[in-house]
Design a protein around this motif. Sequence first.
Motif, PDB file in Angstrom:
ATOM      1  N   GLY A   1       0.785  -1.226   0.000  1.00 21.75           N
ATOM      2  CA  GLY A   1       0.000   0.000   0.000  1.00 21.75           C
ATOM      3  C   GLY A   1       0.817   1.274   0.000  1.00 21.75           C
ATOM      4  N   TRP A   2       2.152   1.152  -0.043  1.00 24.75           N
ATOM      5  CA  TRP A   2       3.020   2.331  -0.032  1.00 24.75           C
ATOM      6  C   TRP A   2       3.974   2.242  -1.209  1.00 24.75           C
ATOM      7  CZ3 TRP A   2       1.889   5.982   3.611  1.00 24.75           C
ATOM      8  CH2 TRP A   2       1.096   5.560   4.673  1.00 24.75           C
ATOM      9  N   ASP A   3       3.993   3.274  -2.031  1.00 23.07           N
ATOM     10  CA  ASP A   3       4.821   3.252  -3.227  1.00 23.07           C
ATOM     11  C   ASP A   3       6.302   3.359  -2.877  1.00 23.07           C
ATOM     12  OD1 ASP A   3       2.883   2.916  -5.208  1.00 23.07           O
ATOM     13  OD2 ASP A   3       2.384   5.051  -5.196  1.00 23.07           O
ATOM     14  N   ASP A   4       7.083   2.502  -3.510  1.00 25.00           N
ATOM     15  CA  ASP A   4       8.527   2.432  -3.302  1.00 25.00           C
ATOM     16  C   ASP A   4       9.244   3.125  -4.464  1.00 25.00           C
ATOM     17  OD1 ASP A   4       8.119   0.531  -0.996  1.00 25.00           O
ATOM     18  OD2 ASP A   4       7.355  -0.719  -2.624  1.00 25.00           O
ATOM     19  N   LEU A   5      10.539   3.352  -4.298  1.00 24.77           N
ATOM     20  CA  LEU A   5      11.304   4.121  -5.269  1.00 24.77           C
ATOM     21  C   LEU A   5      12.583   3.366  -5.641  1.00 24.77           C
ATOM     22  CD1 LEU A   5      11.549   6.924  -6.732  1.00 24.77           C
ATOM     23  CD2 LEU A   5      12.900   7.676  -4.763  1.00 24.77           C
ATOM     24  N   PHE A   6      12.743   3.116  -6.950  1.00 21.03           N
ATOM     25  CA  PHE A   6      13.995   2.539  -7.447  1.00 21.03           C
ATOM     26  C   PHE A   6      14.808   3.658  -8.060  1.00 21.03           C
ATOM     27  CE2 PHE A   6      16.765   0.355 -10.478  1.00 21.03           C
ATOM     28  CZ  PHE A   6      17.298  -0.637  -9.656  1.00 21.03           C
ATOM     29  N   CYS A   7      16.095   3.720  -7.694  1.00 21.85           N
ATOM     30  CA  CYS A   7      16.968   4.800  -8.139  1.00 21.85           C
ATOM     31  C   CYS A   7      18.178   4.228  -8.859  1.00 21.85           C
ATOM     32  CB  CYS A   7      17.446   5.634  -6.949  1.00 21.85           C
ATOM     33  SG  CYS A   7      16.115   6.430  -6.027  1.00 21.85           S
ATOM     34  N   CYS A   8      18.430   4.731 -10.067  1.00 24.70           N
ATOM     35  CA  CYS A   8      19.567   4.309 -10.880  1.00 24.70           C
ATOM     36  C   CYS A   8      20.750   5.248 -10.656  1.00 24.70           C
ATOM     37  CB  CYS A   8      19.194   4.299 -12.357  1.00 24.70           C
ATOM     38  SG  CYS A   8      17.910   3.116 -12.801  1.00 24.70           S
ATOM     39  N   PHE A   9      21.939   4.677 -10.679  1.00 23.04           N
ATOM     40  CA  PHE A   9      23.172   5.435 -10.467  1.00 23.04           C
ATOM     41  C   PHE A   9      24.233   4.998 -11.476  1.00 23.04           C
ATOM     42  CE2 PHE A   9      21.189   6.026  -6.404  1.00 23.04           C
ATOM     43  CZ  PHE A   9      21.748   7.155  -5.821  1.00 23.04           C
ATOM     44  N   TRP A  10      25.208   5.890 -11.710  1.00 20.79           N
ATOM     45  CA  TRP A  10      26.493   5.414 -12.191  1.00 20.79           C
ATOM     46  C   TRP A  10      27.228   4.966 -10.937  1.00 20.79           C
ATOM     47  CZ3 TRP A  10      31.541   8.458 -12.870  1.00 20.79           C
ATOM     48  CH2 TRP A  10      32.526   7.631 -13.387  1.00 20.79           C
TER      49      TRP A  10
ATOM     50  N   ASN B   1       8.571   2.647   4.154  1.00 21.06           N
ATOM     51  CA  ASN B   1       8.169   2.032   5.413  1.00 21.06           C
ATOM     52  C   ASN B   1       6.803   2.484   5.906  1.00 21.06           C
ATOM     53  OD1 ASN B   1      10.695   0.684   5.555  1.00 21.06           O
ATOM     54  ND2 ASN B   1      11.633   2.553   6.369  1.00 21.06           N
ATOM     55  N   GLY B   2       6.193   3.453   5.208  1.00 24.67           N
ATOM     56  CA  GLY B   2       4.849   3.895   5.571  1.00 24.67           C
ATOM     57  C   GLY B   2       4.794   4.891   6.696  1.00 24.67           C
ATOM     58  N   ASP B   3       5.966   5.298   7.204  1.00 29.15           N
ATOM     59  CA  ASP B   3       5.995   6.254   8.317  1.00 29.15           C
ATOM     60  C   ASP B   3       6.839   7.475   7.977  1.00 29.15           C
ATOM     61  OD1 ASP B   3       8.512   5.164   8.277  1.00 29.15           O
ATOM     62  OD2 ASP B   3       8.498   4.419  10.346  1.00 29.15           O
ATOM     63  N   GLY B   4       7.048   7.704   6.685  1.00 32.21           N
ATOM     64  CA  GLY B   4       7.866   8.831   6.254  1.00 32.21           C
ATOM     65  C   GLY B   4       9.329   8.493   6.086  1.00 32.21           C
ATOM     66  N   THR B   5       9.692   7.230   6.362  1.00 30.69           N
ATOM     67  CA  THR B   5      11.082   6.811   6.204  1.00 30.69           C
ATOM     68  C   THR B   5      11.190   5.739   5.124  1.00 30.69           C
ATOM     69  OG1 THR B   5      11.023   5.010   7.835  1.00 30.69           O
ATOM     70  CG2 THR B   5      11.459   7.252   8.648  1.00 30.69           C
ATOM     71  N   PHE B   6      12.411   5.606   4.582  1.00 36.08           N
ATOM     72  CA  PHE B   6      12.695   4.625   3.546  1.00 36.08           C
ATOM     73  C   PHE B   6      13.952   3.845   3.921  1.00 36.08           C
ATOM     74  CE2 PHE B   6      10.066   7.730   1.532  1.00 36.08           C
ATOM     75  CZ  PHE B   6       9.398   7.089   0.498  1.00 36.08           C
ATOM     76  N   THR B   7      14.002   2.582   3.502  1.00 37.90           N
ATOM     77  CA  THR B   7      15.153   1.727   3.760  1.00 37.90           C
ATOM     78  C   THR B   7      15.681   1.166   2.445  1.00 37.90           C
ATOM     79  OG1 THR B   7      14.254   1.075   5.925  1.00 37.90           O
ATOM     80  CG2 THR B   7      15.979  -0.325   4.985  1.00 37.90           C
ATOM     81  N   ASP B   8      16.995   1.240   2.252  1.00 37.25           N
ATOM     82  CA  ASP B   8      17.601   0.657   1.060  1.00 37.25           C
ATOM     83  C   ASP B   8      17.640  -0.865   1.222  1.00 37.25           C
ATOM     84  OD1 ASP B   8      19.071  -0.130  -1.111  1.00 37.25           O
ATOM     85  OD2 ASP B   8      20.928   0.866  -0.499  1.00 37.25           O
ATOM     86  N   VAL B   9      16.869  -1.563   0.387  1.00 34.44           N
ATOM     87  CA  VAL B   9      16.784  -3.019   0.474  1.00 34.44           C
ATOM     88  C   VAL B   9      17.298  -3.680  -0.804  1.00 34.44           C
ATOM     89  CG1 VAL B   9      14.871  -2.965   2.117  1.00 34.44           C
ATOM     90  CG2 VAL B   9      14.389  -3.011  -0.353  1.00 34.44           C
ATOM     91  N   ALA B  10      18.132  -2.983  -1.578  1.00 33.60           N
ATOM     92  CA  ALA B  10      18.590  -3.521  -2.857  1.00 33.60           C
ATOM     93  C   ALA B  10      19.296  -4.867  -2.686  1.00 33.60           C
ATOM     94  CB  ALA B  10      19.510  -2.522  -3.556  1.00 33.60           C
ATOM     95  N   ARG B  11      20.163  -4.972  -1.687  1.00 31.85           N
ATOM     96  CA  ARG B  11      20.864  -6.238  -1.470  1.00 31.85           C
ATOM     97  C   ARG B  11      19.889  -7.338  -1.066  1.00 31.85           C
ATOM     98  NH1 ARG B  11      26.521  -5.894  -0.901  1.00 31.85           N
ATOM     99  NH2 ARG B  11      27.341  -3.762  -0.808  1.00 31.85           N
ATOM    100  N   LYS B  12      19.052  -7.057  -0.113  1.00 35.05           N
ATOM    101  CA  LYS B  12      18.079  -8.036   0.377  1.00 35.05           C
ATOM    102  C   LYS B  12      17.147  -8.496  -0.737  1.00 35.05           C
ATOM    103  CE  LYS B  12      14.293  -8.442   3.751  1.00 35.05           C
ATOM    104  NZ  LYS B  12      13.543  -7.709   4.812  1.00 35.05           N
ATOM    105  N   ALA B  13      16.812  -7.581  -1.651  1.00 34.80           N
ATOM    106  CA  ALA B  13      15.861  -7.896  -2.712  1.00 34.80           C
ATOM    107  C   ALA B  13      16.516  -8.577  -3.908  1.00 34.80           C
ATOM    108  CB  ALA B  13      15.154  -6.621  -3.175  1.00 34.80           C
TER     109      ALA B  13
END
Length: 597
Positions: free
Chosen positions: A158-167, A176-188
């Motif tokens: 129910g909460w939209d996530d964000l994928f970010c591309c880098f060089w 996380n639904g509470d105004g915070t975000f966690t980088d889960v790229a490795r876990k995912a």
Amino acid sequence: MTIVLPRRRFLGSSLVALGATLLDALATPVWKWNRSAILEAKALPNAPAASPVTFVDVAREAGLTIPNVWGGMEHKRLIIEAKGSGIGFFDYDNDGWLDIYLTNGTLLDAKWPTGAAPTSHLYKNNRDGTFTDVTEKSGMGRTGWQTGLCVGDYDNDGWDDLFCCFWGHNILFHNNGDGTFTDVARKAGLYSENVRWGTGCTWFDYDRDGHLDLFVCNYIKLDPAHTPAPGDAASCQWKGIPVMCGPRGLPGDTNLLYHNNGDGTFTDVTEKAGILKPGPRYSITAVSYDFDNDGWPDIYVAVDSEPSILFQNNHDGTFTDVAMIAGCAYNENGHEQAGMGIAVGDYDCDGWLDIFKTNFADDTCNLYHNNGDGTFTDAAFESGVGIINQYVAWGCGFLDYDNDGWPDILQVNGHVYPEIDTQHTGQSFKNPRLVYKNLGGGRFKDVSSELGPGISERFSSRGAAFGDYDNDGDIDALVLNMSDVPSLLRNDGGNAQNWIKVKLVGTKCNRTAIGARVRVVTGNHSQIDEVHSGGSVMSQSDLRLHFGLGKAQAVDVLEVKWPTTQKVERFTQVKANQILTIREGSGIVDSFKPPSK
């Protein structure tokens, strides 16, 4: 080899008798038509003259004062310094108001003092025309060459996530639904130890299992230690001026496709799905829509200096690049172009989605008209959008800025070589924006000079996102400007005509409802659009769908086709000038009507 492309053009089909009744037309969903059953491409009957509309840059007043940092300002040593990045509108806190995500870069060989390095930024919409920087609380501030972004609820919480591309290394920010975000790229399973140059990305459900999959563009295998200096090779000059090298002469990279396993992890299915078959390309922006109206999402990729790609969905987990035979890999003369940005929309309202692609200076943008038979025709010149070619064009979008029911085009521009300002080439590093008004009948008119300072002001712009940030019923634009603060172009006057906006919430399909198609009918006029992720140039626009209605006070028919089940929900006599929330299987569950004009 000479490429011969199809040149057919479908405008105003004669397959449907003029006497077809509105009732008959409304009885057939648009995704089952072979051709438009209720339209000829002409202006709405009794449509008023275009309302006065201007775009005003209110970024500083809105609190968007953090400048973009992206390489040297007077010279670019490596191509990474010239490419730039995207920008995003998305409602991260589900309050019904668009928030803003700003990417950022850095400087080559920079050693920043503690706390002084540029970072990406998240801004919360205060619902009064201003924004508050909530980067620190959100945990989203990152330093590096962040290029692209795309939004989607990959875990259906129910909460939209964000994928970010880098060089460097890409990031998956879990909301996380509470105004915070966690980088889960490795876990995912989305993290790679190898340094790659990710550019655009798009979330989409290619196998229709209700879970969002991820397509990621990769641009160049950039190795600074083995890249020639400006002017040292043929690909390091432009009109006799020594400039940074590339993309030609540098090795291209391959794109990636990740399948969502439904448990928060992904599997790399790039090779299995056929994504590697086109070979290495200089890919920049990707977007997914159902271009052939078969109910399965396809992928279009804008490619720099090489043929662009159209991955047709084979319905079995694989894709085939059909861009060349479909007529959207090259321009109408069979030439490769420097593809940058993508806008998708049904500009002639015939029930088939068309493609607008931006390109480099001294070349025209493309307007690929969807012929409805698996082919496209480049209609850039006959439509009127091919008359201006002196700009390097980047972010773009189909947006009905005056709410007359016909999608217009907004394009942002900016050169890649700051050195040209002193070389008398007839071109400049900073450029104005362009707006083409849709006149109906497949024709557009350049109205840029009529739309105010937000369009005429000059920047070297890259990403652009589109959406109604102040919820007043007209479409605004957010633009990333290299080495400057962003532009927030408020649309003043567009809501003088009527409109409807739709937010979709999936239950059996993915929660973000990416891939869902909406059809809106007013009188004898029909429009379609799809919820999509990514697009423009490496950017994210409003996930809500907006339709101008002209003078119509109500929508006669509003249909939603959900992507997983392919079921259609139908609503009639929906009052204009409101924002609807439609939940799959539950109908209209909420509505918001802005204060009177």
